[in-house]
Design a protein around this motif. Sequence first.
Motif, PDB file in Angstrom:
ATOM      1  N   ALA A  82      -4.641  -8.143   7.438  1.00  0.00           N
ATOM      2  CA  ALA A  82      -5.111  -6.797   7.107  1.00  0.00           C
ATOM      3  C   ALA A  82      -3.942  -5.863   6.838  1.00  0.00           C
ATOM      4  N   ASP A  83      -2.872  -6.021   7.609  1.00  0.00           N
ATOM      5  CA  ASP A  83      -1.695  -5.180   7.418  1.00  0.00           C
ATOM      6  C   ASP A  83      -1.068  -5.449   6.058  1.00  0.00           C
ATOM      7  N   ILE A  84      -0.932  -6.725   5.722  1.00  0.00           N
ATOM      8  CA  ILE A  84      -0.382  -7.072   4.407  1.00  0.00           C
ATOM      9  C   ILE A  84      -1.297  -6.575   3.293  1.00  0.00           C
ATOM     10  N   GLY A  85      -2.601  -6.665   3.531  1.00  0.00           N
ATOM     11  CA  GLY A  85      -3.565  -6.328   2.486  1.00  0.00           C
ATOM     12  C   GLY A  85      -3.628  -4.861   2.138  1.00  0.00           C
ATOM     13  N   VAL A  86      -3.385  -3.987   3.107  1.00  0.00           N
ATOM     14  CA  VAL A  86      -3.598  -2.555   2.822  1.00  0.00           C
ATOM     15  C   VAL A  86      -2.413  -1.664   3.149  1.00  0.00           C
ATOM     16  N   ASN A  87      -1.353  -2.207   3.736  1.00  0.00           N
ATOM     17  CA  ASN A  87      -0.244  -1.356   4.167  1.00  0.00           C
ATOM     18  C   ASN A  87       1.092  -1.707   3.513  1.00  0.00           C
ATOM     19  N   ALA A  88       1.068  -2.352   2.374  1.00  0.00           N
ATOM     20  CA  ALA A  88       2.318  -2.669   1.693  1.00  0.00           C
ATOM     21  C   ALA A  88       3.055  -1.386   1.323  1.00  0.00           C
ATOM     22  N   SER A  89       4.387  -1.398   1.447  1.00  0.00           N
ATOM     23  CA  SER A  89       5.164  -0.174   1.207  1.00  0.00           C
ATOM     24  C   SER A  89       5.896  -0.177  -0.129  1.00  0.00           C
ATOM     25  N   PHE A  90       6.031  -1.324  -0.775  1.00  0.00           N
ATOM     26  CA  PHE A  90       6.660  -1.437  -2.091  1.00  0.00           C
ATOM     27  C   PHE A  90       8.063  -0.831  -2.150  1.00  0.00           C
TER      28      PHE A  90
ATOM     29  N   ALA B 114       8.988  -1.221 -17.438  1.00  0.00           N
ATOM     30  CA  ALA B 114       8.819   0.223 -17.242  1.00  0.00           C
ATOM     31  C   ALA B 114       8.078   0.572 -15.958  1.00  0.00           C
ATOM     32  N   LEU B 115       7.467  -0.409 -15.294  1.00  0.00           N
ATOM     33  CA  LEU B 115       6.645  -0.123 -14.113  1.00  0.00           C
ATOM     34  C   LEU B 115       7.500   0.396 -12.958  1.00  0.00           C
ATOM     35  N   THR B 116       7.069   1.502 -12.375  1.00  0.00           N
ATOM     36  CA  THR B 116       7.755   2.079 -11.220  1.00  0.00           C
ATOM     37  C   THR B 116       6.834   2.062 -10.001  1.00  0.00           C
ATOM     38  N   ARG B 117       7.359   2.473  -8.863  1.00  0.00           N
ATOM     39  CA  ARG B 117       6.616   2.403  -7.609  1.00  0.00           C
ATOM     40  C   ARG B 117       5.369   3.275  -7.631  1.00  0.00           C
ATOM     41  N   GLU B 118       5.421   4.461  -8.246  1.00  0.00           N
ATOM     42  CA  GLU B 118       4.328   5.418  -8.135  1.00  0.00           C
ATOM     43  C   GLU B 118       3.018   4.897  -8.734  1.00  0.00           C
ATOM     44  N   PRO B 119       2.972   4.451  -9.995  1.00  0.00           N
ATOM     45  CA  PRO B 119       1.709   3.936 -10.526  1.00  0.00           C
ATOM     46  C   PRO B 119       1.254   2.663  -9.811  1.00  0.00           C
ATOM     47  N   LEU B 120       2.203   1.843  -9.372  1.00  0.00           N
ATOM     48  CA  LEU B 120       1.844   0.651  -8.615  1.00  0.00           C
ATOM     49  C   LEU B 120       1.158   1.033  -7.305  1.00  0.00           C
ATOM     50  N   GLN B 121       1.690   2.014  -6.628  1.00  0.00           N
ATOM     51  CA  GLN B 121       1.111   2.473  -5.366  1.00  0.00           C
ATOM     52  C   GLN B 121      -0.268   3.084  -5.586  1.00  0.00           C
ATOM     53  N   ARG B 122      -0.446   3.851  -6.651  1.00  0.00           N
ATOM     54  CA  ARG B 122      -1.759   4.448  -6.931  1.00  0.00           C
ATOM     55  C   ARG B 122      -2.809   3.370  -7.175  1.00  0.00           C
ATOM     56  N   TYR B 123      -2.441   2.376  -7.963  1.00  0.00           N
ATOM     57  CA  TYR B 123      -3.382   1.272  -8.236  1.00  0.00           C
ATOM     58  C   TYR B 123      -3.737   0.550  -6.942  1.00  0.00           C
ATOM     59  N   TYR B 124      -2.730   0.280  -6.148  1.00  0.00           N
ATOM     60  CA  TYR B 124      -2.917  -0.437  -4.884  1.00  0.00           C
ATOM     61  C   TYR B 124      -3.847   0.326  -3.947  1.00  0.00           C
ATOM     62  N   LYS B 125      -3.622   1.618  -3.793  1.00  0.00           N
ATOM     63  CA  LYS B 125      -4.454   2.420  -2.890  1.00  0.00           C
ATOM     64  C   LYS B 125      -5.879   2.565  -3.408  1.00  0.00           C
ATOM     65  N   LYS B 126      -6.067   2.482  -4.717  1.00  0.00           N
ATOM     66  CA  LYS B 126      -7.396   2.633  -5.296  1.00  0.00           C
ATOM     67  C   LYS B 126      -8.242   1.379  -5.112  1.00  0.00           C
ATOM     68  N   TYR B 127      -7.641   0.208  -5.317  1.00  0.00           N
ATOM     69  CA  TYR B 127      -8.443  -1.017  -5.376  1.00  0.00           C
ATOM     70  C   TYR B 127      -8.344  -1.892  -4.132  1.00  0.00           C
ATOM     71  N   TYR B 128      -7.242  -1.814  -3.399  1.00  0.00           N
ATOM     72  CA  TYR B 128      -7.083  -2.675  -2.226  1.00  0.00           C
ATOM     73  C   TYR B 128      -7.663  -1.982  -1.000  1.00  0.00           C
ATOM     74  N   VAL B 129      -8.969  -1.889  -0.985  1.00  0.00           N
ATOM     75  CA  VAL B 129      -9.700  -1.251   0.108  1.00  0.00           C
ATOM     76  C   VAL B 129     -10.783  -2.221   0.583  1.00  0.00           C
ATOM     77  N   PRO B 130     -11.197  -2.130   1.862  1.00  0.00           N
ATOM     78  CA  PRO B 130     -12.163  -3.090   2.403  1.00  0.00           C
ATOM     79  C   PRO B 130     -13.444  -3.219   1.589  1.00  0.00           C
ATOM     80  N   ARG B 131     -13.938  -2.113   1.039  1.00  0.00           N
ATOM     81  CA  ARG B 131     -15.197  -2.186   0.299  1.00  0.00           C
ATOM     82  C   ARG B 131     -15.066  -3.011  -0.985  1.00  0.00           C
ATOM     83  N   ASN B 132     -13.832  -3.277  -1.392  1.00  0.00           N
ATOM     84  CA  ASN B 132     -13.583  -4.042  -2.609  1.00  0.00           C
ATOM     85  C   ASN B 132     -13.046  -5.437  -2.294  1.00  0.00           C
ATOM     86  N   MET B 133     -13.196  -5.882  -1.050  1.00  0.00           N
ATOM     87  CA  MET B 133     -12.615  -7.147  -0.611  1.00  0.00           C
ATOM     88  C   MET B 133     -13.698  -8.115  -0.142  1.00  0.00           C
TER      89      MET B 133
END
Length: 305
Positions: A1-9, A63-82
Amino acid sequence: ADIGVNASFPPAEIDAEKAVVFEEMRLVEDDPEKFAARRLGQLAYSPHPYGRTILGTHEGITALTREPLQRYYKKYYVPRNMVLVAVGAITYAEVRAAVDATFGTLPGGEVTRAALPPPPSLAGGRGVDVPRPEQQAYLSIGWRAASTSDPDTYAVDLLTYILGDSPSSRLNQTVRERERLVFSIESNYVPSQQAGLVSVGARLERANLERAEASIREVIRRVREQGVTEAERERAIITAESHYAFDSETAEGLARTYGQGETTWTLDNELQYLDRLRKVTAAEIQALARKYLGDDNYARVRFLP
């Protein structure tokens, strides 16, 4: 669960992973059979998102940077989508307690996806020739077929087995063994939520490209006009059963099968897959060959040495 939702990139990790992705891109491009299949998917679905490269583009990853990667991750890597699948020598109560203590403490999240238009028609055909450094040519042909939610899926699956899944298949017996136009040939079917793709891939001499494609089309035409035999239908079911058993014989394989079923299909459909497959008739297989595998609605990719 920690790996799934708490990655820091961490930025350094992102740069290291980019190098891994670039190497994966090179490996795919260096494998002509895999790369031909990928180019076929791009050609058959473009401009629909299904036609996008799975690994992305070199420019996009660079061109990919941390910010858009983090936004995508926080949007889709949530329990309701798992979906969480556990297979092994454990009880439901043990799994439930562990899940409640980890994922159960997380906010569920909301996931909304943009509605997609259906993939474009292949009427009239599409084709592309790609110069390559290999000594042999590669031919990939694809037809739009049933989606995962379509009952046609089961008959299309069997049709694909009959066409080119084994040395005794129609394409192998005709195009490879009798006419000796290819070194290898096989068919494949990938169903997706909006539309599937039936494909035929072959490795051959460049001089045989035109005759091999004509022979493939003739094999399919005979299936459309004459159908398949009961022996072919039964052999295809046995092949499907053996593939299913092989995929599910390990705990990891079974978990993957159930997880993919629940996320890309439904678990109920996955569990009933073989029973529904066994009920498909030879007449239904012929009808779907007529429905999907026409003479003027396919995409073609040729790798030319």
